[in-house]
Design an enzyme around this catalytic site. Structure first.
Site, PDB file in Angstrom:
ATOM      1  N   GLU A 113       0.591  -1.129  -0.049  1.00 28.46           N
ATOM      2  CA  GLU A 113       0.230   0.118   0.059  1.00 28.46           C
ATOM      3  C   GLU A 113       0.300   1.176  -0.130  1.00 28.46           C
ATOM      4  O   GLU A 113       1.765   1.111  -0.048  1.00 28.46           O
ATOM      5  CB  GLU A 113      -1.050  -0.334   1.620  1.00 28.46           C
ATOM      6  N   HIS A 229      -9.136   9.545   2.015  1.00 24.14           N
ATOM      7  CA  HIS A 229      -9.218   8.733   1.480  1.00 24.14           C
ATOM      8  C   HIS A 229      -9.515   9.002   0.046  1.00 24.14           C
ATOM      9  O   HIS A 229     -10.589   9.789  -0.641  1.00 24.14           O
ATOM     10  CB  HIS A 229     -10.061   7.535   1.514  1.00 24.14           C
ATOM     11  N   ARG A 276      -1.712   9.300   1.290  1.00 30.33           N
ATOM     12  CA  ARG A 276      -2.990   9.559   0.727  1.00 30.33           C
ATOM     13  C   ARG A 276      -3.383  10.788   0.303  1.00 30.33           C
ATOM     14  O   ARG A 276      -3.703  11.193  -0.120  1.00 30.33           O
ATOM     15  CB  ARG A 276      -3.329   9.146   1.741  1.00 30.33           C
ATOM     16  N   HIS A 332     -12.258   9.654   5.702  1.00 29.87           N
ATOM     17  CA  HIS A 332     -11.707   8.366   5.763  1.00 29.87           C
ATOM     18  C   HIS A 332     -11.146   8.346   7.368  1.00 29.87           C
ATOM     19  O   HIS A 332     -11.413   6.922   7.969  1.00 29.87           O
ATOM     20  CB  HIS A 332     -10.600   8.257   5.341  1.00 29.87           C
ATOM     21  N   ARG A 367      -1.892  10.117   9.031  1.00 32.57           N
ATOM     22  CA  ARG A 367      -1.423   7.940   9.252  1.00 32.57           C
ATOM     23  C   ARG A 367      -1.011   7.173   8.105  1.00 32.57           C
ATOM     24  O   ARG A 367      -0.992   7.517   6.594  1.00 32.57           O
ATOM     25  CB  ARG A 367      -3.024   7.334   9.593  1.00 32.57           C
TER      26      ARG A 367
HETATM   27  C1  LIG Z   1     -14.226   1.467   4.550  1.00 31.16           C
HETATM   28  C2  LIG Z   1     -13.256   1.698   5.653  1.00 31.16           C
HETATM   29  C3  LIG Z   1     -11.693   0.675   5.487  1.00 31.16           C
HETATM   30  C4  LIG Z   1     -11.108   0.447   6.217  1.00 31.16           C
HETATM   31  N1  LIG Z   1      -9.880   0.045   6.313  1.00 31.16           N
HETATM   32  C5  LIG Z   1      -8.542  -0.443   7.068  1.00 31.16           C
HETATM   33  C6  LIG Z   1      -8.223  -1.096   6.367  1.00 31.16           C
HETATM   34  O1  LIG Z   1      -7.237  -1.981   5.481  1.00 31.16           O
HETATM   35  N2  LIG Z   1      -6.663  -1.310   7.411  1.00 31.16           N
HETATM   36  C7  LIG Z   1      -6.900  -0.514   8.299  1.00 31.16           C
HETATM   37  O2  LIG Z   1      -5.777  -0.303   9.741  1.00 31.16           O
HETATM   38  N3  LIG Z   1      -7.399   0.504   8.948  1.00 31.16           N
HETATM   39  C8  LIG Z   1      -8.845   0.971   8.236  1.00 31.16           C
HETATM   40  N4  LIG Z   1      -9.516   1.746   8.357  1.00 31.16           N
HETATM   41  C9  LIG Z   1     -10.077   1.583   9.378  1.00 31.16           C
HETATM   42  C10 LIG Z   1     -10.115   1.155  10.488  1.00 31.16           C
HETATM   43  O3  LIG Z   1     -10.805   0.117  10.193  1.00 31.16           O
HETATM   44  C11 LIG Z   1     -10.412   2.000  11.859  1.00 31.16           C
HETATM   45  O4  LIG Z   1      -9.122   3.447  11.849  1.00 31.16           O
HETATM   46  C12 LIG Z   1     -10.378   1.158  13.150  1.00 31.16           C
HETATM   47  O5  LIG Z   1     -10.777  -0.013  12.749  1.00 31.16           O
HETATM   48  C13 LIG Z   1     -10.395   2.247  13.913  1.00 31.16           C
HETATM   49  O6  LIG Z   1     -10.992   0.675  14.919  1.00 31.16           O
HETATM   50  P1  LIG Z   1     -11.921   1.401  16.559  1.00 31.16           P
HETATM   51  O7  LIG Z   1     -12.296   0.314  17.369  1.00 31.16           O
HETATM   52  O8  LIG Z   1     -10.261   2.220  17.149  1.00 31.16           O
HETATM   53  O9  LIG Z   1     -12.875   2.271  15.982  1.00 31.16           O
HETATM   54  P2  LIG Z   1     -14.418   1.337  15.506  1.00 31.16           P
HETATM   55  O10 LIG Z   1     -14.140   0.358  14.892  1.00 31.16           O
HETATM   56  O11 LIG Z   1     -15.323   2.564  14.840  1.00 31.16           O
HETATM   57  O12 LIG Z   1     -15.604   1.533  16.556  1.00 31.16           O
HETATM   58  C14 LIG Z   1     -16.173   2.145  17.897  1.00 31.16           C
HETATM   59  C15 LIG Z   1     -17.239   1.774  17.840  1.00 31.16           C
HETATM   60  O13 LIG Z   1     -18.083   2.125  19.045  1.00 31.16           O
HETATM   61  C16 LIG Z   1     -18.958   2.452  19.279  1.00 31.16           C
HETATM   62  N5  LIG Z   1     -19.468   3.679  19.648  1.00 31.16           N
HETATM   63  C17 LIG Z   1     -19.972   4.998  18.973  1.00 31.16           C
HETATM   64  N6  LIG Z   1     -20.238   5.590  19.506  1.00 31.16           N
HETATM   65  C18 LIG Z   1     -20.475   4.842  20.302  1.00 31.16           C
HETATM   66  C19 LIG Z   1     -21.740   5.697  22.307  1.00 31.16           C
HETATM   67  N7  LIG Z   1     -21.694   6.800  21.910  1.00 31.16           N
HETATM   68  N8  LIG Z   1     -21.986   4.470  22.910  1.00 31.16           N
HETATM   69  C20 LIG Z   1     -21.223   3.203  23.135  1.00 31.16           C
HETATM   70  N9  LIG Z   1     -20.436   2.775  21.737  1.00 31.16           N
HETATM   71  C21 LIG Z   1     -20.104   3.969  20.758  1.00 31.16           C
HETATM   72  C22 LIG Z   1     -19.380   2.199  17.502  1.00 31.16           C
HETATM   73  O14 LIG Z   1     -20.905   1.521  17.564  1.00 31.16           O
HETATM   74  C23 LIG Z   1     -18.505   1.250  17.293  1.00 31.16           C
HETATM   75  O15 LIG Z   1     -18.546   0.286  18.050  1.00 31.16           O
HETATM   76  C24 LIG Z   1     -11.092   1.360   7.402  1.00 31.16           C
HETATM   77  C25 LIG Z   1     -11.603   2.209   7.362  1.00 31.16           C
HETATM   78  C26 LIG Z   1     -13.152   2.168   7.002  1.00 31.16           C
HETATM   79  C27 LIG Z   1     -13.930   3.207   7.225  1.00 31.16           C
END
Ligand SMILES: Cc1cc2nc3c(=O)[nH]c(=O)nc-3n(C[C@H](O)[C@H](O)[C@H](O)COP(=O)(O)OP(=O)(O)OC[C@H]3O[C@@H](n4cnc5c(N)ncnc54)[C@H](O)[C@@H]3O)c2cc1C
Length: 499
Positions: A113, A229, A276, A332, A367
């Protein structure tokens, strides 16, 4: 009455891993999530996880690439931790049953990537890495006797008493609000994409973590650094915008304008695989001048390598072997967030943050692709360990003081127009390119929208608060760096060229 437990908010990779780590060290924990366990950005991740496990690779090389992408702002110690502890977390994931794609020789396969100096991205199910990971962790968490999972439970506030976090206020699906006492609160609430009109982030990414942390008195930092993105599928009116992973460019797809010109090479000799922010700006310019397309027609095994994207494209009647894909940049990822130390503690005692909602300093101003899932694992793991080691197991329960609780008033539903306007303002004025005038205009408009929003519409108020904080931070930063581009303060290299 049981002693209060750590409460983890969010079921993305960071929240699930924190829960598992705490439980594996014998600590009871509660995990809350506002919709179902599967609703998260993590479950949507496509490209994979960056980790220095490939032939000829090393954590120090991964660290050098991460530092370079960060435009000089990443914390070298955070980067060292990310890249050197990453391999250990992947081995643990494998031991938990996670499956990654392998080559014919049975070894892990590594994708390339942007801004990585070598193929380093492990993936699962082609481009279904997130779904596979969350599927694996969901099984672990759902079946663990020390973990209580509460879905459809929205956190509306962090509760503070005597300058210490004592719990959270939640709103349940049935409309009932109540406080939950906690020995510590770990925010793992993900990103802020839904503050923008065009985003790849799921509907749950409404910046709640930043809002409740800020209101409780926790410090936010680097929130002006947002990553756009370059290649979201351009389908007007579709929210979220489907993502075409960078791995597709890594596999050889090229960006062309309406004349078929490969414009990314004009912006940077690395072309489609430049960082990016560089590619996103080039796509934005081409899009404004008539359109930008990602041409993946030469990737013959597209459907095998990218089954998830193929399915998304098919839903919209697009065949990647026949059609060039219309693309535009989309919000993104948030590089900044709740300021934490390298174990996830915020400045507010008892409040922790992990994953995208947090700012450990590991991403600096930009990032490196596929570093965020790794961040979710590595820093959640450190937070879990540190929390498990905290004293307090024997704490006797203390009654929570009275806190005002947010109710389901229905007012947010009536503020749809206000949120739509906010999203347009953020994309137009606080987006991929910013100026003093655009930011000032955004500040004034957001203030007007806030005045027009009744306090009973507290979700909308929270979103407007965070939008305002981002705008103010972007105004304060009078330079261009990483994901923050000020047209009135061009980067040093550009200033030299102009002179
Ligand atoms: C389409 C897409 C593709 C991606 N591809 C990649 C990739 O290939 N590789 C990579 O490294 N990163 C990728 N990313 C980025 C990466 O997915 C995210 O940065 C990472 O998954 C964030 O993880 P997290 O656990 O911090 O939050 P998230 O996975 O976003 O989880 C947040 C959680 O908090 C909950 N929540 C939010 N507010 C509240 C509230 N008030 N009360 C209770 N629950 C709440 C949500 O419902 C969710 O369950 C991608 C992002 C997207 C959108």
């Amino acid at each position: 009455m049981n002693p209060p437990r750590p409460v983890i908010v969010g079921t993305g990779i960071a929240g699930l891993w924190t829960a598992w780590r705490l439980a594996s060290e014998g600590r009871r924990t509660v995990v809350l999530t506002k919709e179902t366990l599967a609703d998260s950005a993590s479950a949507w991740a496509q490209g994979g996880i960056a980790v220095a496990l490939g032939p000829g690779d090393s954590p120090s090389q991964h660290a050098a690439d991460t530092m370079a992408a960060s435009d000089g702002l990443a914390d070298p110690e955070a980067v060292r931790i990310l890249t050197s502890e990453g391999p250990g977390r992947i081995y643990e994931l494998l031991a938990l049953g996670a499956r990654f794609d392998r080559g014919p020789d049975g070894r892990l396969g590594f994708g390339l990537e942007a801004a990585h100096t070598r193929p380093r991205i492990i993936h699962s199910g082609g481009d279904r890495t997130g779904a596979a990971l969350i599927g694996c962790l969901a099984q672990v968490v759902r079946s663990h006797p020390l973990i209580e999972l509460m879905e459809h439970t929205e956190v509306t506030a962090v509760l503070v008493s005597d300058a210490r976090t004592v719990g959270v206020a939640v709103l349940r699906e049935d409309g009932v609000s109540r406080p939950i006492a906690a020995s510590a609160v770990v925010l793992a609430t993900g990103g802020v994409g839904q503050l923008y009109a065009v985003t790849t982030n799921p509907r749950v990414a409404t910046a709640d973590g930043w809002a409740v942390a800020h209101r409780a008195g926790a410090e936010l930092r680097d929130i002006e650094f947002l990553q756009f993105h370059p290649t979201a599928l351009k389908l007007p009116g579709i929210n979220p915008a489907p993502l075409i992973s960078e791995a597709v460019r890594g596999a050889g797809a090229v960006l062309v304008d309406r004349d078929g010109h490969r414009f990314a090479l004009d912006a940077d000799p690395r072309g489609e695989l430049a960082p990016r922010d560089v590619v996103a700006r080039a796509v934005a310019v081409a899009d404004a001048a008539g359109g930008a397309w990602l041409d993946a027609r030469d990737i013959e095994d597209f459907a095998t390598r990218f089954p998830g994207i193929t399915a998304i494209l098919a839903e919209h009647g697009i065949d990647p072997l026949r059609d060039a894909l219309p693309v535009a940049p989309a919000l993104h990822y948030a590089m900044g967030g709740v300021r934490t130390d390298l174990e996830g503690r915020s400045n507010l005692p008892g409040l922790w943050a992990v994953g995208e909602v947090a700012s450990t300093g590991v991403h600096g101003a930009n990032r490196l692709a596929s570093n965020s899932l790794l961040e979710g694992l590595v820093f959640a793991d450190r937070a879990g360990h540190a929390l498990a080691a905290e004293p307090g197991r024997g704490d006797s329960p203390r009654p929570l003081p009275d806190f005002p609780l947010q109710e389901e008033t229905g007012a947010d539903a009536q503020c749809d127009g206000i949120r739509r306007t906010m999203r347009e303002i953020m994309t137009g004025c606080v987006g991929i390119q910013r100026t003093e005038a655009s930011l000032l205009h955004a500040e004034q408009e957001l203030a007007r929208l806030t005045r027009e929003t009744p306090s009973s519409a507290w979700r909308t108020r929270n979103q407007l608060l965070v939008a305002t904080l981002i705008t103010e931070a972007a105004r304060r930063r009078r330079e261009s760096r990483g994901g923050h581009r000020r047209l009135d303060y061009p980067p040093a290299a550009l200033r030299r060229e102009t002179a």
